[in-house]
Motif scaffolding. Structure first.
Motif, PDB file in Angstrom:
ATOM      1  N   ARG A  45       0.822  -1.221   0.000  1.00 20.23           N
ATOM      2  CA  ARG A  45       0.000   0.000   0.000  1.00 20.23           C
ATOM      3  C   ARG A  45       0.856   1.271   0.000  1.00 20.23           C
ATOM      4  N   CYS A  46       2.128   1.148   0.379  1.00 20.90           N
ATOM      5  CA  CYS A  46       2.995   2.334   0.452  1.00 20.90           C
ATOM      6  C   CYS A  46       3.214   2.912  -0.933  1.00 20.90           C
ATOM      7  N   MET A  47       3.078   4.242  -1.044  1.00 19.18           N
ATOM      8  CA  MET A  47       3.163   4.906  -2.354  1.00 19.18           C
ATOM      9  C   MET A  47       4.577   5.359  -2.684  1.00 19.18           C
ATOM     10  N   ASP A  48       5.541   5.122  -1.783  1.00 17.63           N
ATOM     11  CA  ASP A  48       6.921   5.590  -1.984  1.00 17.63           C
ATOM     12  C   ASP A  48       6.911   7.075  -2.365  1.00 17.63           C
ATOM     13  N   CYS A  49       6.343   7.865  -1.498  1.00 17.67           N
ATOM     14  CA  CYS A  49       6.130   9.290  -1.792  1.00 17.67           C
ATOM     15  C   CYS A  49       7.450  10.002  -2.096  1.00 17.67           C
ATOM     16  N   ILE A  51       8.132  13.048  -1.287  1.00 15.76           N
ATOM     17  CA  ILE A  51       8.482  13.610   0.027  1.00 15.76           C
ATOM     18  C   ILE A  51       7.726  12.779   1.046  1.00 15.76           C
ATOM     19  N   PRO A  52       8.383  11.762   1.614  1.00 14.31           N
ATOM     20  CA  PRO A  52       7.674  10.847   2.517  1.00 14.31           C
ATOM     21  C   PRO A  52       7.503  11.476   3.901  1.00 14.31           C
ATOM     22  N   PHE A  53       6.318  11.972   4.168  1.00 17.35           N
ATOM     23  CA  PHE A  53       6.081  12.652   5.445  1.00 17.35           C
ATOM     24  C   PHE A  53       6.185  11.708   6.637  1.00 17.35           C
ATOM     25  N   CYS A  54       6.049  10.396   6.379  1.00  9.59           N
ATOM     26  CA  CYS A  54       6.236   9.446   7.470  1.00  9.59           C
ATOM     27  C   CYS A  54       7.589   9.668   8.137  1.00  9.59           C
ATOM     28  N   HIS A  55       8.615  10.056   7.348  1.00 10.89           N
ATOM     29  CA  HIS A  55       9.952  10.324   7.907  1.00 10.89           C
ATOM     30  C   HIS A  55       9.886  11.445   8.920  1.00 10.89           C
ATOM     31  N   ARG A  63      13.678   4.736   7.503  1.00  9.85           N
ATOM     32  CA  ARG A  63      13.565   4.768   6.029  1.00  9.85           C
ATOM     33  C   ARG A  63      12.352   3.946   5.600  1.00  9.85           C
ATOM     34  N   ILE A  64      11.196   4.446   5.910  1.00  7.02           N
ATOM     35  CA  ILE A  64       9.970   3.649   5.833  1.00  7.02           C
ATOM     36  C   ILE A  64       9.626   3.184   4.417  1.00  7.02           C
ATOM     37  N   PRO A  65       9.607   4.090   3.414  1.00  6.51           N
ATOM     38  CA  PRO A  65       9.252   3.588   2.078  1.00  6.51           C
ATOM     39  C   PRO A  65      10.242   2.546   1.572  1.00  6.51           C
ATOM     40  N   ASP A  66      11.521   2.682   1.947  1.00  8.51           N
ATOM     41  CA  ASP A  66      12.521   1.699   1.483  1.00  8.51           C
ATOM     42  C   ASP A  66      12.181   0.315   1.998  1.00  8.51           C
ATOM     43  N   TRP A  67      11.934   0.219   3.317  1.00  7.00           N
ATOM     44  CA  TRP A  67      11.696  -1.140   3.824  1.00  7.00           C
ATOM     45  C   TRP A  67      10.292  -1.641   3.523  1.00  7.00           C
ATOM     46  N   ASN A  68       9.357  -0.729   3.294  1.00  2.00           N
ATOM     47  CA  ASN A  68       8.047  -1.201   2.822  1.00  2.00           C
ATOM     48  C   ASN A  68       8.214  -1.921   1.477  1.00  2.00           C
ATOM     49  N   ASP A  69       9.017  -1.317   0.586  1.00  2.00           N
ATOM     50  CA  ASP A  69       9.157  -1.926  -0.734  1.00  2.00           C
ATOM     51  C   ASP A  69       9.948  -3.237  -0.661  1.00  2.00           C
ATOM     52  N   ALA A 104       1.435  10.770  10.175  1.00  2.00           N
ATOM     53  CA  ALA A 104       2.016  11.656   9.167  1.00  2.00           C
ATOM     54  C   ALA A 104       2.008  11.049   7.763  1.00  2.00           C
ATOM     55  N   CYS A 105       1.580   9.793   7.632  1.00  2.00           N
ATOM     56  CA  CYS A 105       1.618   9.097   6.325  1.00  2.00           C
ATOM     57  C   CYS A 105       0.743   9.842   5.300  1.00  2.00           C
ATOM     58  N   VAL A 106       1.283  10.074   4.115  1.00  2.00           N
ATOM     59  CA  VAL A 106       0.568  10.826   3.072  1.00  2.00           C
ATOM     60  C   VAL A 106      -0.746  10.126   2.697  1.00  2.00           C
ATOM     61  N   LEU A 107      -0.719   8.806   2.707  1.00  2.00           N
ATOM     62  CA  LEU A 107      -1.935   8.065   2.364  1.00  2.00           C
ATOM     63  C   LEU A 107      -3.082   8.412   3.324  1.00  2.00           C
ATOM     64  N   GLY A 108      -2.726   8.824   4.534  1.00  2.00           N
ATOM     65  CA  GLY A 108      -3.725   9.148   5.552  1.00  2.00           C
ATOM     66  C   GLY A 108      -4.527  10.402   5.228  1.00  2.00           C
ATOM     67  N   THR A 115       0.118   0.537   7.399  1.00  2.00           N
ATOM     68  CA  THR A 115       0.346  -0.075   8.728  1.00  2.00           C
ATOM     69  C   THR A 115       1.860  -0.165   8.989  1.00  2.00           C
ATOM     70  N   ILE A 116       2.482   1.002   9.091  1.00  2.00           N
ATOM     71  CA  ILE A 116       3.953   1.077   9.158  1.00  2.00           C
ATOM     72  C   ILE A 116       4.488   0.290  10.364  1.00  2.00           C
ATOM     73  N   LYS A 117       3.811   0.493  11.499  1.00  2.00           N
ATOM     74  CA  LYS A 117       4.300  -0.147  12.728  1.00  2.00           C
ATOM     75  C   LYS A 117       4.239  -1.671  12.620  1.00  2.00           C
TER      76      LYS A 117
END
Ligand SMILES: Cc1cc2nc3c(=O)[nH]c(=O)nc-3n(C[C@H](O)[C@H](O)[C@H](O)COP(=O)(O)OP(=O)(O)OC[C@H]3O[C@@H](n4cnc5c(N)ncnc54)[C@H](O)[C@@H]3O)c2cc1C
Ligand code: SF4
Length: 492
Positions: A45-49, A51-55, A63-69, A104-108, A115-117
């Motif tokens: 579901r991660c969009m690899d934004c 500007i990833p606001f999750c950071h 590095r959330i989008p990196d490990w999501n992918d 802070a996730c952009v998808l939100g 579900t980053i956590k």
């Protein structure tokens, strides 16, 4: 290349919590591990934004989008490496963090956040299960030594960073076991203690020396530490519990601070004592305080077999979704927080405050007298208005005060090091995490005031970096936060 349509195909989904009637019979964690397919779908579901606001939401800069992918493609080893690059203990934060990254996730903005956590904890679990968590022993030693006082997440993160940089690190802990609040504050249904032990084994193998049952200030002095070590890090937490000493009847039997309940309960679960002096079994329990600590008392009381539990909060019932007048995304929303403990039973009452603890005639509490209140801020001060007409009694055999903490405890250690607490009960730090005492640094709740595990780890890492520089060592260690850093919500 991440899947651009993942969030359109999959809805946010967490693994199902264990059924309430089953889980309140034991102390095991509420969440079972997620299935492999579920967690890969969720990571997709991660969009690899761009500007990833999750950071921005995460003080560790994960590095959330990196490990999501990487999870999406099943590259667990690389995901574990990426996750550990910024977080020493993702198995702690993956279980315990309230996840400001998800707020802070952009998808939100228009959908449910990733579900980053949950992805984080699954990577951490895979890392342990698949043997990716190995000691990182330094190739060379610096010849310098550091004493860390306190073994909570701040002290442990700093100790690991410094040991890996080649310094000789000794952690002093007054308790009989290592872990700080992870060990004896937070109940097993949120984090089982074998999780803490597994990580400690890595630190031991990396050369960190642990001395338990050593109260710095009493068993060893500040001068002892100054003589034996090149630098000292204070990470003693913010364990001075807030009390309500002005309230009539506070000294009745059966009225206790939350930690007086939680610590022995954890020790019983660990098999270190047979019973606890403050057992909720068969009792009508009132918890004063609507936050995390109160929710932990609630879960413990149900597992001990309480007859009834009521949790009181002086603030009004918050909205279920972010209200229009609140700061917008990506700040932390003020909403009703429902913890798993709340679905296990009990009643919540909002907008009330205790007026008196009522005596049963034999020196024990039999009820508490409450009244509806309105809490406002006027000229920067907190003003509480009591509705006298609304006074009423609630039956109580056990009352637990979970109304926060007033900073670090007043211990001989402070005077010995020549440091003093500020009005928040915390220790101030200069930009390099040094206190007013030369070579003495501070991190975690002792600096920030009662906060979160993620902040404790971030501060521990940053203080380790500052100590590394202070010791004149080569190269930089990562410093994700500065002493002045604030959560995203407060930074606006
Ligand atoms: C009940 C409860 C539940 C919580 N739940 C969560 C949660 O779900 N998620 C979350 O993110 N945060 C949670 N927190 C907050 C989180 O636990 C803390 O922010 C975090 O543990 C702070 O880490 P620390 O290393 O600064 O201090 P601590 O974890 O408090 O550790 C400090 C250690 O220093 C030791 N010490 C103190 N003085 C001395 C001395 N003189 N000599 C030797 N040792 C000393 C103490 O014994 C203790 O072990 C919770 C807090 C409580 C109280
Ligand atoms: S903000 Fe959300 S969607 Fe964007 S990269 Fe971070 S986790 Fe993925």
């Amino acid at each position: 290349m991440p899947d651009p349509n993942g969030f359109l195909r999959y809805e946010r989904q967490l693994p199902k919590r264990r059924p309430v009637p089953v889980r309140i019979q034991d102390w095991h964690e509420v969440y079972p591990p997620a299935g492999e397919e579920l967690i890969r779908d969720q990571a997709t579901r991660c969009m690899d934004c761009g500007i990833p606001f999750c950071h921005e939401g995460c003080p560790l800069g994960n590095r959330i989008p990196d490990w999501n992918d990487l999870v999406r493609t099943g590259a667990w080893a690389a995901a574990a490496e990426s996750l550990h690059a910024t977080n020493n203990f993702p198995e702690f934060t993956g279980r315990l963090c309230p996840a400001p990254c998800e707020a802070a996730c952009v998808l939100g903005i228009g959908d449910d956040p990733v579900t980053i956590k949950q992805v984080e904890v699954e990577i951490a679990n895979h890392a342990f299960d698949l043997g990716y968590v190995q000691p990182q022993v330094p190739a060379t030693r610096s010849g310098k030594s550091v004493a860390v006082v306190g073994s909570g997440p701040a002290g442990l993160a700093a100790a690991q960073q410094l040991a890996r940089a080649g310094h000789a690190v000794t952690v002093f802990e007054r308790d009989d076991r290592i872990g700080g609040l992870l060990r004896y504050g937070i109940p097993d249904f949120k984090i089982e203690k074998h999780v803490v032990d597994a990580r400690l084994a890595q630190l031991v193998a990396e050369g960190v020396e642990f001395q338990t049952g050593v109260h710095v200030g009493l068993d060893v002095t500040a001068d002892d530490l100054r003589d034996r070590f090149d630098a000292v890090l204070l990470a003693c937490g913010a364990l001075a519990g807030r009390d309500t000493t002005e309230t009539p009847g506070r000294d009745l039997a059966g009225v206790h601070l939350a930690m007086e309940h939680l610590v022995p309960a954890n020790r019983v679960v660990a098999g270190l004592q047979q019973s606890t002096p403050i057992d909720a079994a068969g009792k009508h329990v009132i918890i004063i305080g609507g936050g995390d600590t109160g929710a932990d008392c609630l879960g413990v009381a149900h597992r001990q077999g309480a007859a009834s539990v009521v949790q009181l909060d002086q603030y009004p019932l918050p909205p279920e979704a972010r209200a229009a007048e609140q700061h917008p995304w990506p700040t932390w929303p003020v909403i009703l927080r429902n913890y798993p403990a709340h679905e296990e039973g009990g009643e919540r009452v909002f907008g009330v405050a205790v007026q008196e603890f009522v005596d049963d005639g034999e020196g024990a509490v039999k009820a508490i007298r409450i009244a509806n209140v309105m809490v406002e801020r006027r000229d920067g001060r907190r003003v509480v208005t009591v509705d006298e007409e609304s006074r009423r009694d609630l039956r109580a055999d056990l009352v637990l005060l979970a109304i926060g903490f007033e900073g670090t405890e007043d211990s001989p250690l402070l005077a010995q090091f020549g440091v003093t607490r500020n009005p928040r009960g915390a220790l101030d730090a200069a930009g390099n995490w040094q206190t007013s005492a030369e070579g003495v640094f501070v991190a975690g709740d002792m600096h920030r005031g009662a906060s979160l595990v993620v902040w404790a780890i971030a501060e521990g890492r940053a203080a380790a970096s500052a100590i590394h520089t202070y010791l004149g060592s080569h190269g930089d260690l990562p410093a994700p936060v500065a002493p002045s850093s604030q959560p995203l919500a407060a930074a606006r």
